[in-house]
Write an enzyme that holds these catalytic residues in place. Structure first.
Site, mmCIF file in Angstrom:
data_model
loop_
_atom_site.group_PDB
_atom_site.id
_atom_site.type_symbol
_atom_site.label_atom_id
_atom_site.label_comp_id
_atom_site.label_asym_id
_atom_site.label_seq_id
_atom_site.Cartn_x
_atom_site.Cartn_y
_atom_site.Cartn_z
ATOM 1 N N CYS A 2 1.442 -5.944 -7.438
ATOM 2 C CA CYS A 2 2.709 -6.592 -7.156
ATOM 3 C C CYS A 2 3.326 -5.947 -5.912
ATOM 4 O O CYS A 2 3.293 -4.736 -5.738
ATOM 5 C CB CYS A 2 3.730 -6.496 -8.275
ATOM 6 S SG CYS A 2 3.167 -7.242 -9.801
ATOM 7 N N ARG A 27 -1.420 -6.717 -2.499
ATOM 8 C CA ARG A 27 -1.056 -6.051 -3.754
ATOM 9 C C ARG A 27 -1.137 -6.985 -4.963
ATOM 10 O O ARG A 27 -0.893 -6.573 -6.098
ATOM 11 C CB ARG A 27 0.357 -5.485 -3.651
ATOM 12 C CG ARG A 27 0.522 -4.486 -2.525
ATOM 13 C CD ARG A 27 1.946 -4.009 -2.442
ATOM 14 N NE ARG A 27 2.287 -3.183 -3.572
ATOM 15 C CZ ARG A 27 2.146 -1.869 -3.628
ATOM 16 N NH1 ARG A 27 1.695 -1.227 -2.584
ATOM 17 N NH2 ARG A 27 2.475 -1.197 -4.703
ATOM 18 N N TRP A 74 0.719 -9.543 -9.269
ATOM 19 C CA TRP A 74 -0.590 -9.365 -9.894
ATOM 20 C C TRP A 74 -0.276 -9.308 -11.376
ATOM 21 O O TRP A 74 0.365 -8.374 -11.863
ATOM 22 C CB TRP A 74 -1.229 -8.067 -9.410
ATOM 23 C CG TRP A 74 -2.630 -7.878 -9.910
ATOM 24 C CD1 TRP A 74 -3.770 -8.406 -9.367
ATOM 25 C CD2 TRP A 74 -3.053 -7.115 -11.051
ATOM 26 N NE1 TRP A 74 -4.867 -8.022 -10.101
ATOM 27 C CE2 TRP A 74 -4.461 -7.230 -11.138
ATOM 28 C CE3 TRP A 74 -2.394 -6.357 -12.008
ATOM 29 C CZ2 TRP A 74 -5.206 -6.618 -12.141
ATOM 30 C CZ3 TRP A 74 -3.140 -5.738 -13.001
ATOM 31 C CH2 TRP A 74 -4.522 -5.868 -13.061
ATOM 32 N N ASN A 100 7.947 -4.307 -9.824
ATOM 33 C CA ASN A 100 6.540 -3.916 -9.745
ATOM 34 C C ASN A 100 6.347 -2.760 -10.704
ATOM 35 O O ASN A 100 7.007 -1.734 -10.574
ATOM 36 C CB ASN A 100 6.198 -3.478 -8.307
ATOM 37 C CG ASN A 100 4.860 -2.759 -8.226
ATOM 38 O OD1 ASN A 100 3.960 -3.041 -8.999
ATOM 39 N ND2 ASN A 100 4.739 -1.832 -7.299
ATOM 40 N N GLY A 101 5.461 -2.939 -11.682
ATOM 41 C CA GLY A 101 5.231 -1.875 -12.663
ATOM 42 C C GLY A 101 5.052 -2.485 -14.034
ATOM 43 O O GLY A 101 4.796 -3.681 -14.161
ATOM 44 N N GLU A 487 -21.614 2.333 -4.309
ATOM 45 C CA GLU A 487 -20.608 1.697 -3.455
ATOM 46 C C GLU A 487 -21.122 0.346 -2.931
ATOM 47 O O GLU A 487 -20.386 -0.637 -2.886
ATOM 48 C CB GLU A 487 -20.245 2.660 -2.308
ATOM 49 C CG GLU A 487 -19.281 2.143 -1.262
ATOM 50 C CD GLU A 487 -17.932 1.703 -1.800
ATOM 51 O OE1 GLU A 487 -17.611 1.941 -2.975
ATOM 52 O OE2 GLU A 487 -17.199 1.064 -1.025
ATOM 53 N N LYS A 491 -19.270 -3.215 -3.663
ATOM 54 C CA LYS A 491 -18.825 -4.122 -2.588
ATOM 55 C C LYS A 491 -19.353 -5.530 -2.846
ATOM 56 O O LYS A 491 -18.627 -6.505 -2.685
ATOM 57 C CB LYS A 491 -19.327 -3.675 -1.200
ATOM 58 C CG LYS A 491 -18.654 -2.478 -0.568
ATOM 59 C CD LYS A 491 -17.237 -2.704 -0.142
ATOM 60 C CE LYS A 491 -16.286 -2.357 -1.244
ATOM 61 N NZ LYS A 491 -15.787 -1.018 -1.322
ATOM 62 N N GLU A 494 -17.515 -7.148 -5.975
ATOM 63 C CA GLU A 494 -16.089 -7.479 -5.904
ATOM 64 C C GLU A 494 -15.772 -8.598 -4.931
ATOM 65 O O GLU A 494 -14.807 -9.321 -5.132
ATOM 66 C CB GLU A 494 -15.231 -6.241 -5.641
ATOM 67 C CG GLU A 494 -15.424 -5.619 -4.292
ATOM 68 C CD GLU A 494 -14.555 -4.383 -4.102
ATOM 69 O OE1 GLU A 494 -13.527 -4.249 -4.760
ATOM 70 O OE2 GLU A 494 -14.928 -3.538 -3.270
ATOM 71 N N HIS A 510 -36.292 4.260 -16.188
ATOM 72 C CA HIS A 510 -35.809 4.510 -17.546
ATOM 73 C C HIS A 510 -35.069 3.295 -18.118
ATOM 74 O O HIS A 510 -34.290 3.421 -19.040
ATOM 75 C CB HIS A 510 -34.914 5.748 -17.573
ATOM 76 C CG HIS A 510 -35.632 6.989 -17.155
ATOM 77 N ND1 HIS A 510 -36.567 7.610 -17.961
ATOM 78 C CD2 HIS A 510 -35.619 7.691 -15.999
ATOM 79 C CE1 HIS A 510 -37.071 8.661 -17.322
ATOM 80 N NE2 HIS A 510 -36.506 8.717 -16.124
ATOM 81 N N LYS A 609 -5.053 -4.522 -4.237
ATOM 82 C CA LYS A 609 -5.455 -3.324 -3.496
ATOM 83 C C LYS A 609 -4.899 -2.047 -4.104
ATOM 84 O O LYS A 609 -5.551 -1.022 -4.117
ATOM 85 C CB LYS A 609 -5.002 -3.459 -2.045
ATOM 86 C CG LYS A 609 -5.452 -2.311 -1.188
ATOM 87 C CD LYS A 609 -6.237 -2.774 -0.006
ATOM 88 C CE LYS A 609 -6.949 -1.657 0.683
ATOM 89 N NZ LYS A 609 -8.355 -1.572 0.299
#
Ligand code: F6R
Length: 614
Positions: A2, A27, A74, A100-101, A487, A491, A494, A510, A609
């Site tokens: 947010c 955000r 968000w 926001n929170g 990583e 990438k 996402e 394995h 983000k």
């Protein structure tokens, strides 16, 4: 998660807030909304989806007003729809609020407010705040600012809020706890409020970062006043922003992510600028200098982070242990804090975070601090919460990262961790003078080598075309290339929504080897170094099962070229620096695949983000 933005002054608020929301869209982009105060009326417009939807919806409406608040969401509590979008109104429409929170005790508060006769329109936790403030104000006959303060005393959770009211049209009231909030002081007696400085920088460089449990009142007549939650007035600490406006634009690239990938030669150089000199043979990280001896003496260092930053820590672990012989444990911040970890005053906890706002990482640091550990930070965003609560730290200086998928922040984090490891190793005497000088020279050459990797873009784009329709992918690496594999897989997942997994190459046999068939692309880091031969054997194992191999190899490699379906050459470098170079082809590959699949590269679905909820 947010983004909030607000303005009060003489200018029209709508264009300022709208532009600010676009800057904060990274955000969260589930919904957007604006409330504008005009002619003793609060006009509220909100829409599910991106800020562009709001803009279209608001186009023919009354957008007048020199005071207003805006929000990009968000979703946490309640579906991403128009009703749950912020701002939220009080029942009589006298006040509106953005948040926001997360209000953790919202259910209890909601039940109490229902008993007081309040009717809730949304499923959000935020709506309790607006009714609670209204309830307190009406029953206790106090000012809105005081009602906000009293309401917040009843709240458990995280918040950054801004309240606008008809009763005080010259005032906005803001407060924060565990979610960031910046106040910009304009040159015409006007004020800007936002989750970060990006919506503000265009108008003023003078800012105040609110501390936890502080309440700011911005008033056109009385200016800025800051109080703590116990109503004691505090002197605002005004800082000068160093952020440049151009850093927030795409600069001719189609996406922020592509721009940020291409910025890496510069961002890595900025990261070590003034911190080392290969010719003169020194390295010095000013921010942590005082703590270096403690780090050397520490029985162990714990690194905490999430996501991509956690991968950077895994590279850091390898560097610290191999070069400086310091024991490192890497922890997911979210797991660390709920595990009753054994921490004491001799421990050093390093948090790594691009945003410096990740709630899990903050919580892990707070826990470590409460147990007496020294807490250090490696953050990108200057003035962020983590950079402010830590005892010391080093900024990555990568510049604003706006694409939701982290790219240049990762290579900058690895660069800072490398500088730290080399510096500690040199002081501790665990590397020879020759190795020390080679490492510095190699580091200094890295930006040029990154440029050379970026020049492989066309080859990488062709590979992307071949594998864009894959449904699964495996990424393999060993040693410090294992985190690069993780990583690479993150990438791809996402931004292109292809299922991908990263594994230590030797672990493949394995279990994951069962997945390999002719449809499965396997991306392998097979650069020259300690485990080269072993990785070549792993490649053979994949080929024997008809898997497709895309290998990152050291320039001039002939062995892997013969077995692999595709190779991407990267320049030779010290083995410790391979992660910086090897990660770049994976960034480009994910980018191109995502573009080819028509995905929203900069704002992938369901993500935000800055993850300021736990
Ligand atoms: C992935 C990504 C996330 C972040 C994670 C931590 O591309 O960006 O996994 O790395 O949310 O964020 P920071 O580094 O801001 O703490």
């Amino acid at each position: 998660m947010c983004g909030i933005v607000a303005y009060i002054g003489k200018k029209q608020a709508y264009p300022i807030i709208l532009k600010g929301l676009k800057r904060l869209e990274y955000r969260g982009y589930d919904s957007a909304g604006i409330a504008l105060l005009h002619d003793n009326q609060i006009n509220l417009y909100k829409r599910q989806g991106k800020v562009a939807n709001l803009e279209e919806f608001a186009a023919n409406k009354d957008l007048n007003g020199t005071s207003g608040i805006g929000h990009t969401r968000w979703a946490t509590h309640g579906a991403p729809n128009d009703v749950n979008a912020h701002p939220h109104y009080s029942t009589d429409g006298n006040l509106a609020l953005i948040h926001n929170g997360i209000i953790e005790n919202y259910d209890t508060l909601r039940k109490e407010l229902i008993l007081h006769g309040y009717v809730f329109k949304s499923e959000t936790d935020t709506e309790v705040l607006v009714h609670l403030i209204d309830d307190i104000q009406k029953n206790e006959h106090v000012s809105i600012a005081e009602a906000v303060r009293l309401a917040l005393l009843n709240v458990v959770g995280a918040y950054a809020i801004v309240v606008i009211s008809k009763e005080n049209p010259n005032q906005l009231i803001a407060a924060r706890k565990s979610s960031p909030l910046v106040v910009g002081i304009g040159g015409e007696g006007d004020f800007y409020l936002a989750s970060d400085a990006t919506p503000i920088v265009e108008y003023t460089k003078r800012v105040v970062y609110l501390e936890d449990e502080e309440i700011a009142i911005v008033d056109l007549n009385d200016g800025l006043k800051i109080f703590n939650i116990n109503n004691q007035e505090k002197t605002p600490y005004i800082q000068q922003l160093e952020l440049q406006l151009e850093a927030l634009e795409k600069g001719g690239y189609e996406h922020f992510m592509l721009k940020e990938i291409h910025e890496q030669p510069r961002s890595i150089r900025d990261c070590f600028r003034g911190r080392m000199n290969a010719d003169e043979g020194w390295v010095s990280l000013g921010g942590i200098k005082e703590y270096e001896q403690k780090m050397i003496n520490a029985q162990r260092i714990v690194m905490v982070a999430c996501g991509t930053s956690w991968h950077a820590c895994l590279v850091g672990e390898y560097l610290f242990e191999d070069l400086a012989r310091i024991n490192v444990e890497v922890e997911y911040a979210s797991e660390f804090r709920y595990r009753n970890p054994i921490i004491n005053e001799n421990d050093i906890v390093i948090a790594v975070s691009q945003s410096g706002e990740t709630a899990d990482t903050m919580a892990a640091l707070e826990l470590a601090k409460s147990k007496g550990a020294t807490i250090l930070g490696i953050c990108n965003v200057v003035g962020s919460s983590i950079s402010r609560i830590t005892d010391a730290g080093s900024y990555t200086h990568a510049g604003p990262e706006i694409g939701v998928a982290s790219t240049k922040a990762f290579t900058a984090q690895v660069t800072v961790l490398t500088l730290m490891a080399v510096s500690l190793a040199h002081k501790k005497g665990t590397i020879s003078e020759t190795k020390f000088h080679t490492m510095l020279a190699e580091l200094e050459a890295i930006p040029e080598k990154v440029k050379m990797v970026l020049e492989k873009n066309d080859i990488i784009e062709k590979i992307a075309l071949e594998y864009k329709d894959a449904t699964n992918a495996l990424y393999l690496g060993r040693g410090s290339s294992f985190p690069v594999a993780l990583e690479g897989a993150l990438k791809l997942k996402e931004i292109s929504y292809i299922h991908a997994e990263g594994y230590p190459a030797a672990e493949m046999k394995h279990g994951p080897i069962a997945l390999i068939d002719e449809e499965m692309p396997v991306f392998v880091i097979a650069t020259k170094g300690t485990s080269y031969e072993k990785v070549v054997s792993n490649i053979q194992e994949v080929k024997a099962r008809k898997g497709k191999i895309i290998a990152i190899v050291t320039e001039g490699d002939e062995t892997v070229k013969e077995i692999a379906d595709h190779v991407i050459e990267i320049p030779d470098t010290d083995e410790h620096l391979v992660p910086i170079l090897a990660t770049i082809p994976f960034q480009l590959l994910s980018y191109h695949i995502a573009v080819m699949r028509g995905c929203n590269v900069d704002q992938p679905r369901n993500l935000a983000k800055s993850v300021t909820v736990e």
